[in-house]
Design an enzyme around this catalytic site. Structure first.
Site, PDB file in Angstrom:
ATOM      1  N   ALA A  32       1.099  -1.123  -0.252  1.00 12.50           N
ATOM      2  CA  ALA A  32       0.033   0.305  -0.121  1.00 12.50           C
ATOM      3  C   ALA A  32       0.619   1.507   0.435  1.00 12.50           C
ATOM      4  O   ALA A  32       0.490   2.093  -0.752  1.00 12.50           O
ATOM      5  CB  ALA A  32      -1.096  -0.210   1.229  1.00 12.50           C
ATOM      6  N   GLU A  33       1.747   1.484   0.985  1.00 18.41           N
ATOM      7  CA  GLU A  33       3.151   2.326   0.636  1.00 18.41           C
ATOM      8  C   GLU A  33       4.203   2.037   0.580  1.00 18.41           C
ATOM      9  O   GLU A  33       4.486   0.888   1.133  1.00 18.41           O
ATOM     10  CB  GLU A  33       2.648   3.009   2.056  1.00 18.41           C
ATOM     11  CG  GLU A  33       1.475   4.097   1.013  1.00 18.41           C
ATOM     12  CD  GLU A  33       0.179   4.161   1.459  1.00 18.41           C
ATOM     13  OE1 GLU A  33      -0.524   5.126   1.464  1.00 18.41           O
ATOM     14  OE2 GLU A  33      -0.021   3.353   2.587  1.00 18.41           O
ATOM     15  N   THR A  34       5.354   2.962   0.307  1.00 21.60           N
ATOM     16  CA  THR A  34       6.836   2.389   0.796  1.00 21.60           C
ATOM     17  C   THR A  34       7.053   3.552   1.739  1.00 21.60           C
ATOM     18  O   THR A  34       7.017   4.894   0.766  1.00 21.60           O
ATOM     19  CB  THR A  34       7.586   2.347  -0.322  1.00 21.60           C
ATOM     20  OG1 THR A  34       6.985   0.740  -1.003  1.00 21.60           O
ATOM     21  CG2 THR A  34       9.046   1.816   0.250  1.00 21.60           C
TER      22      THR A  34
END
Length: 286
Positions: free
Chosen positions: A48-50
């Site tokens: 979903a995010e880094t």
């Protein structure tokens, strides 16, 4: 010789087990890397995010940026927790200050019987009304009618780093059973300028909630554990008078997508909301 590629770490946030919570990519040394590189890495990691640590500010705080597989996002709670735990495992303990695009975020790292835990304090939140037409569009997306809403928890938009529409569903079966088309959800969120999640909650006890967070990016449709949304929910509950402050609530999230996690939310009488949880490294199988 080219510049060495920084190590790309993977953590599960808001869980003490690597198969629970929300996976986040973490790059602890992205200094000198441009937006295109960070966006490519986030797409390759496909979480979903880094989070990318890009340097240190003049006041000593750690500069951090967040990318989903399709775009940069202003703030990401689970990647913040993951990055703080990764730093703690490498010797950075106590209080950590992140410089984010939405403002400074304080994180306190501690250890308990389940591992390393990180607690971040959101920026001072805002809560505003959700427009009637926006609410109608969300209900249509979910296949629900207005009578599904909890009358004691009216819809709002809460922002503790990202704007999150917050809807409370009265009936647990309706909450568990709603479905949506990811492409339609993406189109709605883009049109409304909502960069993070649509947050749908159900109150299961006075101090306990279950949450589903709509977030269609790539192969993801629902976010397993959303720190910024948890902070938004805390701000929302305080604003509408649904909790006595100071208060602590627990949010269960992720079971609907097979990655159960727990988010602890401390709600003071004013100011930022504190969200905490564990994080653990994910070992890739070879």
């Amino acid at each position: 010789m080219g510049v060495p590629t920084p190590e790309i770490l993977r953590y599960a946030a808001f869980s003490s087990h690597s198969d629970g919570g929300n996976p986040a990519g973490v790059v602890l040394d992205a200094s000198g890397r441009d937006d295109e590189w960070m966006q490519r890495i986030a797409a390759d990691v496909d979480y979903a995010e880094t989070a990318f640590v890009t340097g240190e500010a003049e006041d000593g705080s750690i500069v951090i940026r967040y990318f989903s597989p399709i775009a940069e996002v202003p703030f990401c709670g689970h990647a913040t927790v993951a990055t703080a735990v990764a730093l703690a495992e490498r010797g950075r303990t106590g209080s950590i200050r992140f410089a984010t695009s939405v403002g400074p975020v304080e994180i306190l790292v501690s250890r308990d019987s389940q591992g390393i835990r990180a607690a971040f304090t959101s920026i001072p939140p805002t809560v505003t009304n959700l427009a009637d037409d926006a609410l109608a569009e969300i209900l249509h997306l979910l296949g629900l009618t207005p009578d599904a809403l909890d009358p004691e928890l009216p819809p709002r938009i809460a922002n503790a780093g990202n704007p999150h529409p917050v809807l409370a569903i009265a009936d647990r079966a309706a909450f568990d059973g709603f479905a949506f088309d990811p492409d339609s959800a993406r189109a709605l969120m883009d049109a409304r300028g909502w960069p993070a999640t649509i947050t749908v909650i159900h109150r299961s006890a006075d101090d306990r909630f279950v949450a589903r967070n709509i977030f269609p990016v790539g192969r993801i449709t629902e976010d397993p554990a959303t720190g910024s949304a948890a902070a938004a929910v805390g701000a929302y509950l305080r604003e509408i008078g649904a909790v006595n402050v100071p208060s602590r609530i627990v949010i269960e999230q992720g079971a609907h997508v097979g990655r159960p996690g727990l988010l602890t939310v401390d709600i003071p009488a004013s100011g930022g909301i504190v969200v905490s949880g564990h994080a653990v490294a994910i070992e890739l199988r070879r």
